[in-house]
Scaffold this motif. Structure first.
Motif, PDB file in Angstrom:
ATOM      1  N   ALA A   1     -77.514 -23.967  17.616  1.00  0.00           N
ATOM      2  CA  ALA A   1     -78.832 -23.315  17.345  1.00  0.00           C
ATOM      3  C   ALA A   1     -78.646 -23.261  15.994  1.00  0.00           C
ATOM      4  O   ALA A   1     -77.674 -23.003  15.385  1.00  0.00           O
ATOM      5  CB  ALA A   1     -78.968 -21.956  18.116  1.00  0.00           C
ATOM      6  N   ARG A   2     -79.898 -22.824  15.375  1.00  0.00           N
ATOM      7  CA  ARG A   2     -79.948 -22.732  13.897  1.00  0.00           C
ATOM      8  C   ARG A   2     -81.411 -22.111  13.373  1.00  0.00           C
ATOM      9  O   ARG A   2     -82.358 -21.984  14.243  1.00  0.00           O
ATOM     10  CB  ARG A   2     -79.891 -24.079  12.961  1.00  0.00           C
ATOM     11  CG  ARG A   2     -80.961 -24.756  13.288  1.00  0.00           C
ATOM     12  CD  ARG A   2     -81.243 -26.269  12.222  1.00  0.00           C
ATOM     13  NE  ARG A   2     -79.915 -27.295  12.739  1.00  0.00           N
ATOM     14  CZ  ARG A   2     -79.130 -27.789  12.180  1.00  0.00           C
ATOM     15  NH1 ARG A   2     -79.074 -27.194  10.788  1.00  0.00           N
ATOM     16  NH2 ARG A   2     -78.408 -28.580  12.408  1.00  0.00           N
ATOM     17  N   SER A   3     -81.185 -21.373  12.185  1.00  0.00           N
ATOM     18  CA  SER A   3     -82.563 -20.578  11.775  1.00  0.00           C
ATOM     19  C   SER A   3     -82.485 -20.696  10.183  1.00  0.00           C
ATOM     20  O   SER A   3     -81.297 -20.687   9.713  1.00  0.00           O
ATOM     21  CB  SER A   3     -82.982 -19.389  12.146  1.00  0.00           C
ATOM     22  OG  SER A   3     -81.937 -18.554  12.000  1.00  0.00           O
TER      23      SER A   3
ATOM     24  N   VAL B   1     -78.162 -12.974  12.184  1.00  0.00           N
ATOM     25  CA  VAL B   1     -76.771 -13.160  13.010  1.00  0.00           C
ATOM     26  C   VAL B   1     -77.186 -12.597  14.447  1.00  0.00           C
ATOM     27  O   VAL B   1     -76.815 -13.270  15.676  1.00  0.00           O
ATOM     28  CB  VAL B   1     -75.765 -12.237  12.464  1.00  0.00           C
ATOM     29  CG1 VAL B   1     -74.685 -12.070  13.327  1.00  0.00           C
ATOM     30  CG2 VAL B   1     -75.450 -12.855  11.076  1.00  0.00           C
ATOM     31  N   GLU B   2     -77.883 -11.564  14.321  1.00  0.00           N
ATOM     32  CA  GLU B   2     -78.170 -11.066  15.974  1.00  0.00           C
ATOM     33  C   GLU B   2     -78.994 -11.997  16.745  1.00  0.00           C
ATOM     34  O   GLU B   2     -78.842 -12.248  17.957  1.00  0.00           O
ATOM     35  CB  GLU B   2     -79.085  -9.707  16.079  1.00  0.00           C
ATOM     36  CG  GLU B   2     -79.158  -8.806  17.316  1.00  0.00           C
ATOM     37  CD  GLU B   2     -77.904  -8.765  17.852  1.00  0.00           C
ATOM     38  OE1 GLU B   2     -76.778  -8.467  17.135  1.00  0.00           O
ATOM     39  OE2 GLU B   2     -78.015  -8.907  19.123  1.00  0.00           O
ATOM     40  N   ARG B   3     -80.002 -12.822  16.139  1.00  0.00           N
ATOM     41  CA  ARG B   3     -80.906 -13.775  16.963  1.00  0.00           C
ATOM     42  C   ARG B   3     -79.823 -14.886  17.374  1.00  0.00           C
ATOM     43  O   ARG B   3     -80.033 -15.416  18.513  1.00  0.00           O
ATOM     44  CB  ARG B   3     -81.791 -14.408  16.028  1.00  0.00           C
ATOM     45  CG  ARG B   3     -82.956 -14.218  16.505  1.00  0.00           C
ATOM     46  CD  ARG B   3     -84.255 -14.558  15.381  1.00  0.00           C
ATOM     47  NE  ARG B   3     -83.816 -15.295  14.140  1.00  0.00           N
ATOM     48  CZ  ARG B   3     -83.940 -14.710  12.830  1.00  0.00           C
ATOM     49  NH1 ARG B   3     -84.521 -13.577  12.596  1.00  0.00           N
ATOM     50  NH2 ARG B   3     -83.574 -15.272  11.802  1.00  0.00           N
ATOM     51  N   LEU B   4     -78.778 -15.244  16.687  1.00  0.00           N
ATOM     52  CA  LEU B   4     -78.130 -16.435  17.248  1.00  0.00           C
ATOM     53  C   LEU B   4     -77.253 -16.062  18.227  1.00  0.00           C
ATOM     54  O   LEU B   4     -76.761 -16.391  19.141  1.00  0.00           O
ATOM     55  CB  LEU B   4     -77.231 -16.922  15.920  1.00  0.00           C
ATOM     56  CG  LEU B   4     -78.127 -17.914  14.882  1.00  0.00           C
ATOM     57  CD1 LEU B   4     -77.179 -18.773  14.226  1.00  0.00           C
ATOM     58  CD2 LEU B   4     -78.972 -18.919  15.789  1.00  0.00           C
ATOM     59  N   ARG B   5     -76.766 -14.639  17.740  1.00  0.00           N
ATOM     60  CA  ARG B   5     -75.835 -14.254  19.155  1.00  0.00           C
ATOM     61  C   ARG B   5     -76.471 -13.848  20.618  1.00  0.00           C
ATOM     62  O   ARG B   5     -75.820 -14.244  21.628  1.00  0.00           O
ATOM     63  CB  ARG B   5     -75.331 -12.534  18.884  1.00  0.00           C
ATOM     64  CG  ARG B   5     -74.018 -12.489  18.144  1.00  0.00           C
ATOM     65  CD  ARG B   5     -73.868 -11.056  17.689  1.00  0.00           C
ATOM     66  NE  ARG B   5     -72.525 -10.701  18.009  1.00  0.00           N
ATOM     67  CZ  ARG B   5     -71.887  -9.388  17.584  1.00  0.00           C
ATOM     68  NH1 ARG B   5     -72.708  -8.603  17.188  1.00  0.00           N
ATOM     69  NH2 ARG B   5     -70.668  -9.197  17.984  1.00  0.00           N
ATOM     70  N   GLN B   6     -77.676 -13.544  20.472  1.00  0.00           N
ATOM     71  CA  GLN B   6     -78.492 -13.790  21.663  1.00  0.00           C
ATOM     72  C   GLN B   6     -78.853 -14.952  22.205  1.00  0.00           C
ATOM     73  O   GLN B   6     -78.581 -15.195  23.443  1.00  0.00           O
ATOM     74  CB  GLN B   6     -79.852 -12.721  21.521  1.00  0.00           C
ATOM     75  CG  GLN B   6     -79.843 -11.383  21.259  1.00  0.00           C
ATOM     76  CD  GLN B   6     -81.131 -10.779  20.821  1.00  0.00           C
ATOM     77  OE1 GLN B   6     -82.045 -11.344  20.718  1.00  0.00           O
ATOM     78  NE2 GLN B   6     -81.098  -9.613  20.361  1.00  0.00           N
ATOM     79  N   GLN B   7     -78.982 -15.952  21.211  1.00  0.00           N
ATOM     80  CA  GLN B   7     -79.168 -17.182  21.739  1.00  0.00           C
ATOM     81  C   GLN B   7     -77.785 -17.585  22.505  1.00  0.00           C
ATOM     82  O   GLN B   7     -77.682 -18.384  23.633  1.00  0.00           O
ATOM     83  CB  GLN B   7     -79.338 -18.211  20.547  1.00  0.00           C
ATOM     84  CG  GLN B   7     -81.102 -18.206  20.455  1.00  0.00           C
ATOM     85  CD  GLN B   7     -81.267 -19.157  19.437  1.00  0.00           C
ATOM     86  OE1 GLN B   7     -81.460 -18.978  18.259  1.00  0.00           O
ATOM     87  NE2 GLN B   7     -81.697 -20.429  19.870  1.00  0.00           N
TER      88      GLN B   7
END
Ligand code: ZN
Length: 299
Positions: free
Chosen positions: A29-31, A52-58
């Protein structure tokens, strides 16, 4: 559990990139968003943590755990994770980035120079996979490098090693932002190639169409790169010189002059075996290399 994942962050002067990476170097995943260094430190830290939190949730939705994080920064990052100097993101100067992010996320965190991150990325997942000792040059707005010796990143006693762009190539040459004179960066960066007025990509475009003046600018950059690389190859007997960064997209325009100088100025044993290659990870080199550093922070 799908296993353990890391987050690699490439904090550039213009773009802030995040990637969720597995041990095989796959980006799951990336952003990306603009860095906005002028918005201040608090804004930057908030956006770093929310990315960081967004990718952790993903990762959690994939059934995987996020175990560590690392950030590549354009500047001098000491081995304690404190950013000592950053021309492009000056708000980070003096910030104990690794410690602050570790406190906020509860994960092991590494911070490293962005060119060192690119070198780790290409070494582990890219054009450097088959080599144990190499230098990866990042040719962009400036000229940076990361040095891998016997499989390990060489950062020097203070973390300041790898300043390939400030190797002097003309004793009485152009003044450089570092305070020196005649540094390679003044002859081989995007800015040097574009000194006629437009940008380096436009010069590359004209060179591809056969424009003699544009071809000469790339040949000059390649020649100076070869002079500096010859010194490093004579010193360290490396297996490969890998060209990364925006200017390296013009690999074919740079490399004939680079190889010529390298051959002319090195001993046959070291000069005859060193390979000159183009990086294969493109814009992902930074986030993938940061992920390598993150997995390393677990040890
Ligand atoms: Zn310099």
């Amino acid at each position: 559990m799908k296993g353990e994942l890391c987050i690699g962050v490439d904090l550039g002067g213009s773009n802030l990139r995040f990637a969720l990476v597995d041990r095989q170097g796959r980006v799951l995943a990336r952003s990306a968003e603009p860095t906005l260094p002028a918005a201040g430190l608090e804004s930057l830290m908030t956006r770093l943590l929310s990315g960081v939190e967004r990718l952790r949730q993903q990762a959690a939705r994939m059934g995987a755990g996020t175990v560590a994080l690392a950030v590549g920064v354009p500047g001098l990052v000491c081995s304690d994770g404190v950013v000592r100097a950053s021309v492009n993101v000056p708000v980070l100067e003096g910030v104990p980035l690794a410690r602050e992010l570790a406190g906020a996320t509860g994960m092991p965190v590494a911070a490293l120079n962005d060119a060192n991150a690119c070198a780790l990325g290409e070494k582990n997942y890219g054009a450097g996979r088959d080599y144990r000792s190499l230098i990866a040059l990042t040719l962009g707005t400036g000229v940076g490098s990361g040095l891998i010796l016997d499989g390990k990143l060489w950062t020097g006693v203070d973390g300041a090693a790898g300043e390939f762009g400030h190797i002097p190539v003309e004793p009485e040459g152009r003044p450089c932002g570092c305070g020196g004179r005649g540094c390679l960066e003044q002859y081989a960066s995007a800015g040097a190639i574009a000194r006629g007025g437009d940008d380096a990509a436009a010069v590359a475009c004209r060179a591809q169409q056969g424009d003699a003046a544009a071809l000469a600018l790339f040949a000059e950059a390649g020649r100076y790169l070869g002079i500096a690389a010859a010194g490093v190859v004579n010193l360290l007997n490396l297996e490969a010189v890998i060209l990364c960064g925006g200017v390296a997209r013009s690999f074919d325009l740079l490399v004939p002059a680079l190889r010529r100088e390298l051959e002319a100025r090195t001993f046959p044993v070291s000069g005859g075996r060193v390979r000159v290659e183009q990086g294969i990870l493109g814009d992902d080199a930074g986030v993938l290399g940061a992920a390598v550093a993150a997995f390393g922070a677990l040890l």
